[in-house]
Design an enzyme around this catalytic site. Sequence first.
Site, short mmCIF file in Angstrom:
data_model
loop_
_atom_site.label_atom_id
_atom_site.label_comp_id
_atom_site.label_asym_id
_atom_site.label_seq_id
_atom_site.Cartn_x
_atom_site.Cartn_y
_atom_site.Cartn_z
N LYS A 1 -37.86 15.09 34.04
CA LYS A 1 -36.98 15.33 32.90
C LYS A 1 -37.03 16.81 32.56
O LYS A 1 -38.08 17.35 32.21
CB LYS A 1 -37.40 14.49 31.70
CG LYS A 1 -36.49 14.68 30.47
CD LYS A 1 -36.93 13.79 29.33
CE LYS A 1 -36.04 13.98 28.11
NZ LYS A 1 -36.44 13.11 26.98
N LYS B 1 -33.53 13.37 35.06
CA LYS B 1 -32.66 13.62 33.92
C LYS B 1 -32.62 15.12 33.65
O LYS B 1 -33.68 15.74 33.53
CB LYS B 1 -33.17 12.88 32.69
CG LYS B 1 -32.31 13.08 31.44
CD LYS B 1 -32.91 12.37 30.23
CE LYS B 1 -32.03 12.59 28.99
NZ LYS B 1 -32.58 11.94 27.79
#
Length: 334
Positions: free
Chosen positions: A206, A259
């Site tokens: 992320k 992400k």
Amino acid sequence: MTSNPDSSVPNITHRPRRLRRIPALRRMVKETNLSVNDLIYPLFVMEGEGKKVEITSMPGCYRYTPDLLLEEIAAVAQLGINAIALFPVISESKKDDTGSESYNPEGLVQQTVQAIKQAVPQIVVITDVALDPFTTHGHDGLIDENGTILNDPTVEVLVKMALSQAESGADMVAPSDMMDGRIGAIRKALDAEGYINVGILAYSAKYASAYYGPFRDALDSAPKFGDKKTYQMDAGNAREALKETFLDIAEGADIVMVKPALAYLDIIHQIRSETNLPVAAYNVSGEYAMIKAAAQQGWIDEKQVMLETLLSIKRAGADLILTYFAKEVAMILG
């Protein structure tokens, strides 16, 4: 009857265009296909009753009160969507510096999960494990007097949060906080309490991205000071993404995720090449908002750009895609 080749035609042995000649041939040799089974639908829940509030920076996305959220989930389940990811909008009065509301058994998330599993039991419910919606400062972890994000004390709270969600009926917990060691701690705690079948979807890679802005509008969870660069990853790092992913796998992750998705297709591809676990990717709010905004201006064909974008994420190697387009895509794919 055979045609006589024109002597002026060059002697070309390989003609890839032959397989593009008609739609049926193109469908037959298509290497990547998008399916409703690939989609996970992120949804926002808020307290109250009978309310549905559009998120200004995310046209077509809404904050739902639990009663209307159940209607939306029932509708998308009918479209064939298998899973939803739940994100709460927490009132300021319930936030504190330690995010204690996150593991309240009577909290918004816990009560909503119970209601979903009662009303639409076949849907897979994935809950977010992170403190930013619950803290007054908007960070994913506890902080000290100097504003430093504390790793190990945060993990202790995340464990309580994950256990509370599992007890409420969540099928999978999804730690999105990027604290070190949290996957192993959560897996150990879940197993110790008998939740051996509750899965972990790990936000493994992320990044500290500028693409999250509309999402933070949706939850009113932007950090009140500083940024998240001491725990989320630097956009320039690829090898580190593999390191984070390998650690999560070793600690017990069932699915690993990248992400954002669109600006990190190379990361998705590298992780897909290195693991046999399912790989998810999050087509985040900023990616969604850009397509919506350009379509509203008439600059792009929204449907075609949406489908091409999601297909590119799958082609890069994602098995699952969290996307705010999930309902629209499910309606198209039928």
